[in-house]
Design a protein around this motif. Structure first.
Motif, mmCIF file in Angstrom:
data_model
loop_
_atom_site.group_PDB
_atom_site.id
_atom_site.type_symbol
_atom_site.label_atom_id
_atom_site.label_comp_id
_atom_site.label_asym_id
_atom_site.label_seq_id
_atom_site.Cartn_x
_atom_site.Cartn_y
_atom_site.Cartn_z
ATOM 1 N N GLU A 196 25.942 40.195 44.279
ATOM 2 C CA GLU A 196 26.480 41.431 43.474
ATOM 3 C C GLU A 196 27.044 42.355 44.695
ATOM 4 O O GLU A 196 26.531 43.661 44.476
ATOM 5 C CB GLU A 196 25.319 41.981 42.305
ATOM 6 C CG GLU A 196 24.772 41.309 41.532
ATOM 7 C CD GLU A 196 26.330 41.025 40.435
ATOM 8 O OE1 GLU A 196 26.753 41.813 40.055
ATOM 9 O OE2 GLU A 196 25.907 39.903 39.538
ATOM 10 N N ALA A 197 27.822 41.812 44.492
ATOM 11 C CA ALA A 197 28.799 42.549 46.372
ATOM 12 C C ALA A 197 29.622 42.087 47.228
ATOM 13 O O ALA A 197 29.687 41.168 47.082
ATOM 14 C CB ALA A 197 27.433 43.193 47.482
ATOM 15 N N PRO A 198 30.684 43.217 47.708
ATOM 16 C CA PRO A 198 31.562 42.329 48.138
ATOM 17 C C PRO A 198 31.733 41.375 49.203
ATOM 18 O O PRO A 198 30.336 41.557 50.392
ATOM 19 C CB PRO A 198 32.700 43.857 48.497
ATOM 20 C CG PRO A 198 31.662 44.437 48.367
ATOM 21 C CD PRO A 198 30.841 44.630 48.090
ATOM 22 N N ALA A 199 32.302 40.752 49.872
ATOM 23 C CA ALA A 199 32.179 39.601 50.958
ATOM 24 C C ALA A 199 31.941 40.214 52.052
ATOM 25 O O ALA A 199 31.029 40.080 53.042
ATOM 26 C CB ALA A 199 33.053 38.820 51.237
ATOM 27 N N ALA A 200 32.817 41.601 52.135
ATOM 28 C CA ALA A 200 32.128 41.714 53.591
ATOM 29 C C ALA A 200 30.883 42.136 54.179
ATOM 30 O O ALA A 200 30.419 42.679 54.974
ATOM 31 C CB ALA A 200 32.946 43.333 54.177
ATOM 32 N N LEU A 201 30.551 42.796 52.653
ATOM 33 C CA LEU A 201 28.761 42.999 52.824
ATOM 34 C C LEU A 201 27.990 42.204 53.307
ATOM 35 O O LEU A 201 27.010 42.351 53.942
ATOM 36 C CB LEU A 201 28.510 44.282 51.532
ATOM 37 C CG LEU A 201 27.225 44.419 51.730
ATOM 38 C CD1 LEU A 201 27.017 46.015 52.989
ATOM 39 C CD2 LEU A 201 26.719 45.629 50.637
ATOM 40 N N ASP A 205 35.330 36.625 48.089
ATOM 41 C CA ASP A 205 35.421 38.124 46.843
ATOM 42 C C ASP A 205 35.655 37.254 45.850
ATOM 43 O O ASP A 205 36.379 36.438 44.916
ATOM 44 C CB ASP A 205 36.156 39.370 47.534
ATOM 45 C CG ASP A 205 35.638 39.741 48.717
ATOM 46 O OD1 ASP A 205 34.795 40.461 48.267
ATOM 47 O OD2 ASP A 205 36.581 40.565 49.099
ATOM 48 N N LEU A 206 34.772 38.325 44.618
ATOM 49 C CA LEU A 206 35.523 37.595 43.147
ATOM 50 C C LEU A 206 35.445 39.348 42.702
ATOM 51 O O LEU A 206 35.290 39.703 43.347
ATOM 52 C CB LEU A 206 33.569 37.164 42.419
ATOM 53 C CG LEU A 206 33.884 35.828 43.222
ATOM 54 C CD1 LEU A 206 31.991 35.655 42.808
ATOM 55 C CD2 LEU A 206 34.097 34.821 42.919
ATOM 56 N N ASP A 207 35.562 38.885 40.949
ATOM 57 C CA ASP A 207 36.021 39.915 39.831
ATOM 58 C C ASP A 207 34.692 41.066 40.431
ATOM 59 O O ASP A 207 33.948 40.334 40.933
ATOM 60 C CB ASP A 207 36.896 39.556 38.466
ATOM 61 C CG ASP A 207 38.135 38.947 39.103
ATOM 62 O OD1 ASP A 207 38.611 39.569 40.020
ATOM 63 O OD2 ASP A 207 37.963 38.206 37.729
ATOM 64 N N GLY A 208 34.867 42.240 40.009
ATOM 65 C CA GLY A 208 33.919 43.114 39.999
ATOM 66 C C GLY A 208 33.369 43.042 40.704
ATOM 67 O O GLY A 208 32.150 43.861 40.620
ATOM 68 N N GLY A 209 34.012 43.182 42.161
ATOM 69 C CA GLY A 209 32.309 43.943 43.441
ATOM 70 C C GLY A 209 31.792 42.564 44.218
ATOM 71 O O GLY A 209 31.226 42.829 44.557
#
Length: 161
Positions: free
Chosen positions: A23-28, A113-117
Motif C-alpha cells: 500500500e505504497a508507491p514503488a519509489a517508497l 506502481d499499480l493503481d491507487g498508490g
C-alpha cells in the motif's frame, strides 16, 4: 490491508520467484530496500536488530550486516554486492549467508506502481545448486512474510517518509 505473497519454485529449476503488493508507491518500497537507515527497520526476525557493517547501495557497491538476537546470544552475518541499482524500479544484488560460505544467490527485484498508490514487488532469486534453492525455500516462508508485514507496518505508520 495485508497483501499476500506468491512464491513459485518449479521442480528442477535453480530459481525462486515471488510477488508481493504494498500500500505504497514503488519509489517508497524501493527506498525501503536501498536506504541504510530504513533497511534495518524491517529486515530480520522480530526480537533481533541489525548491526550494519557496510552499506553502499549503488551499482558496483556492496553491503554487509549482522543480525543480532535480542538476547545477545546469537549472530548471523550476511554480505553481498549491488550489481544494478536503478531507482525506483530495479535492484540486482548478490546475497550470501556467512555461516554457509560459497553459496551465494543472485536476487533481481523489480518495483512497479499499480493503481491507487499501490505497488508490486517482483523478485527472482537464482541459486548455484538445487540443494541451495531447496534449503532457502524450506526456510523462507515465515521470515519473508514477517519481514514484509513489518514493512507494511512501517508504511502504514508513515515511518518511511
Amino acid at each position: 490491508m495485508t497483501s499476500k505473497r506468491t512464491v513459485a519454485a518449479l521442480p528442477g529449476e535453480l530459481t525462486i520467484a515471488f510477488t508481493r503488493e504494498f500500500e505504497a508507491p514503488a519509489a517508497l518500497v524501493f527506498r525501503a530496500h536501498t536506504e541504510e537507515d530504513l533497511i534495518g527497520k524491517w529486515i530480520g526476525p522480530i526480537g533481533t536488530h541489525m548491526r550494519m557493517r557496510e552499506w553502499d547501495a549503488r551499482t558496483g557497491g556492496s553491503w554487509s550486516y549482522v543480525v543480532v538476537s535480542g538476547s545477545g546470544n546469537g549472530e548471523w552475518a550476511f554480505h553481498g554486492a549491488f550489481h544494478e541499482v536503478t531507482e525506483p524500479s530495479r535492484l540486482v544484488q548478490t546475497w550470501e549467508f556467512e555461516g554457509n560460505p560459497g553459496h551465494p544467490n543472485l536476487e533481481i527485484l523489480e518495483f512497479a506502481d499499480l493503481d491507487g498508490g499501490r505497488s508490486r514487488l517482483t523478485g527472482l532469486s537464482v541459486f548455484p545448486t538445487l540443494e541451495d534453492r531447496d534449503g532457502m525455500l524450506a526456510d523462507m516462508d515465515g521470515g519473508m512474510d514477517e519481514n514484509f508485514n513489518r514493512l507494511d507496518g512501517l508504511i502504514a505508520a508513515g515511518e518511511l517518509g
